[in-house]
Design a protein around this motif. Structure first.
Motif, PDB file in Angstrom:
ATOM      1  N   ASP A  21       0.825  -1.203   0.000  1.00  0.00           N
ATOM      2  CA  ASP A  21       0.000   0.000   0.000  1.00  0.00           C
ATOM      3  C   ASP A  21       0.861   1.255   0.000  1.00  0.00           C
ATOM      4  O   ASP A  21       0.634   2.199  -0.767  1.00  0.00           O
ATOM      5  N   GLN A  22       1.850   1.274   0.877  1.00  0.00           N
ATOM      6  CA  GLN A  22       2.657   2.472   1.024  1.00  0.00           C
ATOM      7  C   GLN A  22       3.554   2.704  -0.184  1.00  0.00           C
ATOM      8  O   GLN A  22       3.795   3.853  -0.564  1.00  0.00           O
ATOM      9  N   LEU A  23       4.024   1.631  -0.811  1.00  0.00           N
ATOM     10  CA  LEU A  23       4.814   1.801  -2.026  1.00  0.00           C
ATOM     11  C   LEU A  23       3.975   2.405  -3.146  1.00  0.00           C
ATOM     12  O   LEU A  23       4.421   3.289  -3.876  1.00  0.00           O
ATOM     13  N   PHE A  24       2.737   1.946  -3.281  1.00  0.00           N
ATOM     14  CA  PHE A  24       1.865   2.525  -4.290  1.00  0.00           C
ATOM     15  C   PHE A  24       1.556   3.983  -3.968  1.00  0.00           C
ATOM     16  O   PHE A  24       1.436   4.824  -4.864  1.00  0.00           O
ATOM     17  N   GLN A  25       1.420   4.296  -2.688  1.00  0.00           N
ATOM     18  CA  GLN A  25       1.165   5.680  -2.304  1.00  0.00           C
ATOM     19  C   GLN A  25       2.343   6.568  -2.685  1.00  0.00           C
ATOM     20  O   GLN A  25       2.165   7.695  -3.164  1.00  0.00           O
ATOM     21  N   GLY A  28      -2.353  12.245  -2.777  1.00  0.00           N
ATOM     22  CA  GLY A  28      -2.753  12.285  -1.375  1.00  0.00           C
ATOM     23  C   GLY A  28      -1.655  12.600  -0.394  1.00  0.00           C
ATOM     24  O   GLY A  28      -1.793  12.266   0.776  1.00  0.00           O
ATOM     25  N   ASN A  29      -0.559  13.200  -0.831  1.00  0.00           N
ATOM     26  CA  ASN A  29       0.517  13.503   0.096  1.00  0.00           C
ATOM     27  C   ASN A  29       0.667  14.998   0.308  1.00  0.00           C
ATOM     28  O   ASN A  29       0.482  15.794  -0.607  1.00  0.00           O
ATOM     29  N   ASP A  30       1.028  15.351   1.518  1.00  0.00           N
ATOM     30  CA  ASP A  30       1.284  16.742   1.855  1.00  0.00           C
ATOM     31  C   ASP A  30       2.617  17.160   1.260  1.00  0.00           C
ATOM     32  O   ASP A  30       3.644  16.489   1.449  1.00  0.00           O
ATOM     33  N   THR A  60       5.544  18.001   4.135  1.00  0.00           N
ATOM     34  CA  THR A  60       6.060  16.941   5.008  1.00  0.00           C
ATOM     35  C   THR A  60       6.153  15.585   4.321  1.00  0.00           C
ATOM     36  O   THR A  60       6.791  14.677   4.850  1.00  0.00           O
ATOM     37  N   GLN A  61       5.476  15.434   3.183  1.00  0.00           N
ATOM     38  CA  GLN A  61       5.388  14.174   2.456  1.00  0.00           C
ATOM     39  C   GLN A  61       4.635  13.101   3.229  1.00  0.00           C
ATOM     40  O   GLN A  61       4.679  11.909   2.877  1.00  0.00           O
ATOM     41  N   LEU A  62       3.931  13.506   4.290  1.00  0.00           N
ATOM     42  CA  LEU A  62       3.018  12.583   4.960  1.00  0.00           C
ATOM     43  C   LEU A  62       1.724  12.500   4.156  1.00  0.00           C
ATOM     44  O   LEU A  62       1.471  13.294   3.246  1.00  0.00           O
ATOM     45  N   LEU A  63       0.897  11.536   4.499  1.00  0.00           N
ATOM     46  CA  LEU A  63      -0.421  11.472   3.888  1.00  0.00           C
ATOM     47  C   LEU A  63      -1.242  12.673   4.320  1.00  0.00           C
ATOM     48  O   LEU A  63      -1.021  13.226   5.405  1.00  0.00           O
ATOM     49  N   ASN A  64      -2.189  13.075   3.475  1.00  0.00           N
ATOM     50  CA  ASN A  64      -3.082  14.158   3.873  1.00  0.00           C
ATOM     51  C   ASN A  64      -4.509  13.636   3.996  1.00  0.00           C
ATOM     52  O   ASN A  64      -4.737  12.430   3.989  1.00  0.00           O
ATOM     53  N   PHE A  90      -0.406  11.173   9.143  1.00  0.00           N
ATOM     54  CA  PHE A  90      -1.113  12.165   8.344  1.00  0.00           C
ATOM     55  C   PHE A  90      -0.801  13.574   8.857  1.00  0.00           C
ATOM     56  O   PHE A  90      -0.655  13.782  10.066  1.00  0.00           O
ATOM     57  N   ARG A  91      -0.720  14.508   7.931  1.00  0.00           N
ATOM     58  CA  ARG A  91      -0.821  15.920   8.294  1.00  0.00           C
ATOM     59  C   ARG A  91      -2.214  16.368   7.867  1.00  0.00           C
ATOM     60  O   ARG A  91      -2.538  16.366   6.683  1.00  0.00           O
ATOM     61  N   VAL A  92      -3.031  16.739   8.836  1.00  0.00           N
ATOM     62  CA  VAL A  92      -4.444  17.007   8.545  1.00  0.00           C
ATOM     63  C   VAL A  92      -4.790  18.490   8.623  1.00  0.00           C
ATOM     64  O   VAL A  92      -5.907  18.891   8.288  1.00  0.00           O
TER      65      VAL A  92
END
Length: 295
Positions: free
Chosen positions: A122-126, A134-136, A139-143, A209-211
């Motif tokens: 999952d994370q590799l595809f992300q 879907g990344n910030d 920070t390159q975290l998920l959003n 996540f950075r929300v």
């Protein structure tokens, strides 16, 4: 497992593959081919952190053989839609399960391993679809784009398997003062540092996540209160103790408040999020720079 069960599972596998176009399936297979070595290496790195797992995987020769077998399993699994040998691959998995049973590998370890692979894929595809998805960007975290989907999936897994699930809501204290005093570039450095701490304090199967501006979430899978509290305190102390140096050479520190909740079995993911927000609010009301565990 009888022939009827094999046919049932093969049909389910085929139906899942049928939901995707041939282009998507081809891309997935090519992606796994390119990253299979990294996936397997990271999988065993994560697994060896568990004391129980290291007991079964301590022999280097066994690990080497298992690595090769796992790489081939991943390639075979993603090649199934093109070979259309769904029954054969299910039967093969049955044989693998029988071998595990004979040598005494516990079923919980196998399930844990499959789950780690799922998250790693999952994370590799992300990462692959990072740009504009879907990344910030900072920070390159998920959003937030991924938040609901991932929460729903993890809640479903937790309910089905009775596995613990924890959520940390994290917010930088008095963040506006950093921007006002040191500038927005320094504030960005602080946020990037927070992201770094979250990733280094968690494991590969967790989700960071950075929300919001200075608001973060850390979803901890297969995590009970003890692990959630340990990680939350690790994050809080690391941020508190580490100075940030701005581009102008100025050094400053800041703190974070953290609210921690354990999933209670309710199917509504929004209730889970609201509970984490309430715990964070309690941490701030209690004086900030602390962890509040909502029990």
């Amino acid at each position: 497992m009888n022939q009827e069960r094999i046919e049932e599972l093969a049909a389910q596998w085929q139906a899942i593959c049928g939901q995707f176009s041939e282009t998507d399936l081809s891309y997935s297979f090519e992606f796994i081919q390119q990253h299979v070595t990294v996936l397997v290496a990271e999988f065993y790195r994560q697994m060896m952190q568990e004391q129980e797992a290291s007991y079964f995987l301590s022999d280097e020769l066994v690990r080497s053989r298992l690595k090769n077998a796992l790489q081939q399993w991943l390639l075979d699994s993603f090649a199934v839609p093109f070979k259309q040998d769904f029954k054969a691959i299910v039967a093969k998995q049955l044989k693998v399960g029988e071998v595990h049973a004979r040598i005494g590998v516990p079923s919980w370890l196998i399930i844990r391993g499959i789950r780690e692979i799922q998250h790693l894929v999952d994370q590799l595809f992300q990462v692959a679809e990072y740009i504009g998805t879907g990344n910030d960007s900072l920070t390159q975290l998920l959003n937030r784009r991924y938040l609901n989907t991932i929460l729903i999936r993890e809640i479903q897994f937790s309910r089905k398997n009775r596995s613990p699930l924890s959520l940390l809501a994290i917010d930088a204290d008095f963040f506006k003062e950093i921007n006002d005093r040191y500038g927005h570039a320094a504030g960005d450095l602080a946020l990037q540092f927070m992201a770094e701490v979250l990733l280094e304090s968690s494991k590969g199967s967790d989700y960071a996540f950075r929300v919001g501006g200075e608001e973060f979430l850390l979803l901890l899978v297969d995590s009970d209160w003890n692990r959630a509290q340990m990680i939350a305190e690790t994050i809080r102390r690391r941020v508190e103790d580490t100075p940030i140096r701005s581009a102008e050479g100025e050094s400053f520190k800041f703190t974070v408040s953290i609210g921690a909740v354990q999933y209670d079995g309710h199917p509504d993911y929004q209730r889970f999020l609201d509970a984490a927000d309430a715990a964070l609010y309690s941490a701030k009301n209690a004086g900030r720079n602390q962890v509040y565990l909502a029990k």
